[in-house]
Design a protein around this motif. Structure first.
Motif, PDB file in Angstrom:
ATOM      1  N   CYS A 423       0.833  -1.209   0.000  1.00 35.45           N
ATOM      2  CA  CYS A 423       0.000   0.000   0.000  1.00 35.45           C
ATOM      3  C   CYS A 423       0.870   1.263   0.000  1.00 35.45           C
ATOM      4  CB  CYS A 423      -0.931  -0.001   1.212  1.00 35.45           C
ATOM      5  SG  CYS A 423      -2.226  -1.261   1.116  1.00 35.45           S
ATOM      6  N   LEU A 424       1.988   1.226   0.701  1.00 33.04           N
ATOM      7  CA  LEU A 424       2.923   2.354   0.686  1.00 33.04           C
ATOM      8  C   LEU A 424       3.466   2.572  -0.723  1.00 33.04           C
ATOM      9  CD1 LEU A 424       4.941   1.699   3.972  1.00 33.04           C
ATOM     10  CD2 LEU A 424       3.562   3.731   3.514  1.00 33.04           C
ATOM     11  N   LEU A 425       3.842   1.469  -1.371  1.00 29.46           N
ATOM     12  CA  LEU A 425       4.375   1.561  -2.722  1.00 29.46           C
ATOM     13  C   LEU A 425       3.326   2.105  -3.685  1.00 29.46           C
ATOM     14  CD1 LEU A 425       6.513   1.064  -4.858  1.00 29.46           C
ATOM     15  CD2 LEU A 425       5.796  -1.342  -4.955  1.00 29.46           C
ATOM     16  N   LEU A 426       2.100   1.611  -3.594  1.00 28.05           N
ATOM     17  CA  LEU A 426       1.025   2.064  -4.472  1.00 28.05           C
ATOM     18  C   LEU A 426       0.721   3.551  -4.255  1.00 28.05           C
ATOM     19  CD1 LEU A 426      -0.982   0.953  -6.609  1.00 28.05           C
ATOM     20  CD2 LEU A 426      -2.617   0.635  -4.741  1.00 28.05           C
ATOM     21  N   GLN A 427       0.763   3.973  -2.996  1.00 31.47           N
ATOM     22  CA  GLN A 427       0.519   5.383  -2.694  1.00 31.47           C
ATOM     23  C   GLN A 427       1.630   6.249  -3.308  1.00 31.47           C
ATOM     24  OE1 GLN A 427      -1.367   8.212  -2.075  1.00 31.47           O
ATOM     25  NE2 GLN A 427      -2.267   6.976  -0.415  1.00 31.47           N
ATOM     26  N   PHE A 428       2.867   5.764  -3.270  1.00 29.31           N
ATOM     27  CA  PHE A 428       3.991   6.530  -3.814  1.00 29.31           C
ATOM     28  C   PHE A 428       3.977   6.563  -5.346  1.00 29.31           C
ATOM     29  CE2 PHE A 428       8.513   6.588  -5.256  1.00 29.31           C
ATOM     30  CZ  PHE A 428       8.798   7.913  -4.901  1.00 29.31           C
ATOM     31  N   LYS A 431      -0.302   7.382  -6.309  1.00 36.74           N
ATOM     32  CA  LYS A 431      -1.046   8.383  -5.532  1.00 36.74           C
ATOM     33  C   LYS A 431      -2.462   7.905  -5.192  1.00 36.74           C
ATOM     34  CE  LYS A 431       2.276  11.451  -5.928  1.00 36.74           C
ATOM     35  NZ  LYS A 431       3.130  11.804  -4.783  1.00 36.74           N
ATOM     36  N   ARG A 432      -2.574   6.653  -4.826  1.00 35.81           N
ATOM     37  CA  ARG A 432      -3.891   6.140  -4.436  1.00 35.81           C
ATOM     38  C   ARG A 432      -3.726   5.074  -3.355  1.00 35.81           C
ATOM     39  NH1 ARG A 432      -5.392   1.225  -7.142  1.00 35.81           N
ATOM     40  NH2 ARG A 432      -3.839   0.603  -8.702  1.00 35.81           N
ATOM     41  N   PHE A 433      -4.806   4.887  -2.608  1.00 37.80           N
ATOM     42  CA  PHE A 433      -4.803   3.881  -1.533  1.00 37.80           C
ATOM     43  C   PHE A 433      -5.793   2.798  -1.879  1.00 37.80           C
ATOM     44  CE2 PHE A 433      -6.674   2.289   2.498  1.00 37.80           C
ATOM     45  CZ  PHE A 433      -5.542   1.651   2.993  1.00 37.80           C
ATOM     46  N   GLN A 434      -5.361   1.562  -1.767  1.00 36.11           N
ATOM     47  CA  GLN A 434      -6.239   0.423  -2.017  1.00 36.11           C
ATOM     48  C   GLN A 434      -6.474  -0.286  -0.691  1.00 36.11           C
ATOM     49  OE1 GLN A 434      -5.317  -1.840  -5.558  1.00 36.11           O
ATOM     50  NE2 GLN A 434      -5.948  -3.751  -4.585  1.00 36.11           N
ATOM     51  N   PRO A 435      -7.697  -0.146  -0.121  1.00 30.74           N
ATOM     52  CA  PRO A 435      -7.932  -0.673   1.230  1.00 30.74           C
ATOM     53  C   PRO A 435      -7.787  -2.173   1.355  1.00 30.74           C
ATOM     54  CG  PRO A 435      -9.994   0.015   0.204  1.00 30.74           C
ATOM     55  CD  PRO A 435      -8.892   0.494  -0.688  1.00 30.74           C
ATOM     56  N   VAL A 436      -8.070  -2.908   0.277  1.00 35.86           N
ATOM     57  CA  VAL A 436      -7.941  -4.363   0.326  1.00 35.86           C
ATOM     58  C   VAL A 436      -6.881  -4.761  -0.681  1.00 35.86           C
ATOM     59  CG1 VAL A 436      -9.097  -6.567   0.065  1.00 35.86           C
ATOM     60  CG2 VAL A 436     -10.354  -4.593   0.934  1.00 35.86           C
TER      61      VAL A 436
END
Length: 613
Positions: A423-428, A431-436
């Protein structure tokens, strides 16, 4: 609701006349009329089931008898169930059997969950009704008879050998014979030697005949077996279609498990704290319609509003119809446990999955307790998916197209699960958060161009699995990395405790000049903090690491964590610490690469991988 009901309700309204089960019938899909019928059991209406049900259940079944006999038998069943569900030894046994089921699945990639649920729920009831353990040769025989028993309920009542009806009648006879033999054996034992199960309890009641004892014991087995297995099936099916619900469910049970000592069993107080689990169970019952309808007969002419129900006519209250009525529920076809979060529980008055009135299913509360405890271990031990064409069907009892065939994957090491590396990598990168987010299998990759001190830097990031079984694979990626992000979850002490092991692994297999950033993820959950910021800082200081707390959900400090790590690597390059001509340094300097944000065509590629967990 079914094509027949939908067509008739559309044409005639929620209450209409028909001819069903060989009798003139009033069919009600109206919530108010259904409630009126159920609440007037024994006064204006009485139970009236078709011949197959009468023959298979027996004339003394709680479902069929009326008046004083019904009150006597039902009170015995309700009393036993009410006491059992609160006993620590009952809860411990349910939990023990749940963990046994989880263990038995480890060698499988697929399980027929509905079959497994039936086995689990019947074995729980066999223990507390007859003191029969799953290992007893009688247990699988009784299970097989119950499976045959249920298939006969909707069969054509013609006694021809080999038909579902004939098989069900024979199965019921075998079950009765088995219970009579057990009763005879217990009557021979010494005075004072009791097992303390339900059968012992009813044998001590002098106001019951042997036939009544057998009938009420079978009813208890049936109520605990069919109701609970159906509820388990519905819950597992619906949450498989709702990843966000599953994630919230996992978080509730992970939080509960963190408050318990290793190996400490669940208690009744723990069950009462499973608020979201309770909402999931209630919503599954609303959407799944465990009991579609019940059979009643009018004892006299009955007037209700503009409706007249003639004496002697059958009445079918369709319990499932109001559950999906848009006038009673917002977006009724949507599975949404949050609709049950309202403290006044007004919705509970609009939902009656187990019937109501004098004939409310006695196994209701027992089913909810067993389901909650089983779910606790399921969500902490497995991930699962259903087949695309899987769905619950009404026969009219609950069933599934494929016996609810699940593709399962064990969660091998919960201590490193979901610290949030991916999730940290995806956010970086996005620029989005995937809850699952599924657990990383092996290694996954990400990349992003950044600018540091006016220079375009391409970060190539390797997201490595945190599970123990993948360590041999992920170690090979350390060797080519210039930096690493070592991540723990600030709400889970065990993830912090594993840092030393991961750090030792990285330093043993990586470039000795690797830059390591320690990240305490999920700082948005500070109210659930298990590791103080000072502890994180101290660990980083003692081990020569950079340190930040971050949140993949809110993006707090995510950018800074990666940029600071990359800036430190760039500083080392400029100081000559890295031999950039050596590919094992994890750094490449070149020309002719895609333009960075500054427009320059020269660039540095820093392989900042190994997002360890």
């Amino acid at each position: 609701m079914g094509t027949f009901l939908e067509k008739h309700c559309s044409r005639y309204g929620k209450v209409f006349k028909s001819h069903l089960f060989g009798s003139p019938t009033i069919v009600s899909c109206d919530h108010e009329l259904n409630t009126f019928i159920l609440q007037n059991e024994g006064k204006l209406f009485q139970s009236s089931y078709p011949k197959p049900v009468l023959d298979i259940l027996g004339k003394l079944s709680i479902m069929l008898v009326s008046g004083d006999l019904h009150r006597k038998l039902r009170s015995i069943a309700v009393s036993f169930i009410s006491v059992s569900r609160t006993k620590p030894d009952f809860l411990h046994y349910v939990e023990k059997l749940s963990t046994s089921v989880m263990e038995s699945w480890k060698a499988h990639q697929e399980v027929s969950f509905y079959k497994e649920a039936k086995k689990f729920t019947l074995y729980v009831m066999l223990k507390y009704v007859l003191d029969i353990e799953p290992e007893d040769p009688l247990a699988p025989k009784i299970l097989e008879d119950f499976l045959t028993f249920m298939k006969g309920f909707v069969s054509i009542p013609v006694y021809v050998p080999g038909t579902p009806y004939a098989k069900a009648v024979k199965a019921r006879a075998r079950l009765s014979s088995t219970l009579k033999e057990i009763i005879k054996e217990r009557e021979k034992r010494e005075v004072g030697h009791v097992k303390g199960d339900f059968l012992d309890e009813i044998m001590q009641k002098g106001n019951l005949s042997d036939e009544e004892r057998v009938s009420v014991a079978l009813d208890i087995l049936l109520a605990g077996y069919e109701t609970t297995s159906g509820l388990l099936g519905l819950v597992v099916y619906f949450i498989a279609q709702s990843p966000s619900v599953l994630q919230q469910l996992k978080e509730e049970h992970q939080a509960l498990r963190r408050r318990k000592k290793d190996g400490e069993p669940l208690s009744l107080e723990d069950y009462k704290e499973m608020e979201f689990t309770s909402n999931v169970i209630s919503e599954s019952l609303r959407c799944g319609n465990l009991v579609k309808f019940v059979h009643r007969k009018a004892l006299q002419d009955v007037e209700f509003k503009e409706f007249l129900i003639p004496a002697g006519w059958k009445v079918l209250p369709i319990l499932s119809s109001p559950h999906l009525d848009p006038s009673l529920h917002n977006n009724p076809s949507q599975f949404d446990p949050s609709r049950w979060a309202d403290s006044d529980q007004a919705i509970s008055k609009k939902v009656s999955p187990f019937g109501g009135g004098l004939r409310l299913c006695p196994g209701t509360d027992l089913a909810k307790v067993e389901t909650a405890l089983f779910l606790h271990h399921l969500v902490l031990n497995y991930r699962w998916k259903t087949k695309v064409d899987e769905s619950p069907i009404s026969c009219p009892y609950l069933d599934f197209n494929r016996d609810l065939l699940l593709k399962i994957e064990p969660i091998e090491n919960r201590s490193v699960e979901s610290v949030g590396k991916s999730c940290l990598l995806l956010q970086f990168t996005d620029k989005r958060f995937q809850p699952v987010h599924d657990l990383t299998i092996g290694v996954e990759f990400g990349a992003r161009m950044v600018t540091i001190d006016g220079r375009p830097i391409k970060l190539q990031i390797w997201d490595t699995a945190g599970q123990e079984s993948f360590r041999s694979i992920t170690r090979s990626y350390y060797r080519g990395a210039a930096g690493a992000l070592l991540v723990y979850d600030i709400t889970r002490r065990e993830t912090f405790n594993h840092l030393a092991s991961w750090l030792e692994d990285a330093r043993q297999h990586a470039n000795p000049n690797m830059t390591i950033m320690l990240i305490g993820n999920k700082c948005d959950l500070a109210h659930r903090r298990a590791i103080s910021k000072e502890e994180g800082e101290q660990f980083a200081k003692e081990n020569g690491l950079l340190f930040l707390e971050a949140s993949a959900r809110t993006a707090q400090n995510v950018e800074e964590a990666f940029i600071r790590t990359a800036a430190k690597i760039l500083q080392k390059i400029q100081e000559g610490v890295f031999d950039v001509s050596n590919e094992s340094s994890g750094i490449k300097v070149g020309y002719g690469r895609p333009q960075g944000p500054s427009g320059s065509r020269d660039g540095t590629v820093a392989q900042s991988g190994a997002c360890c967990g």
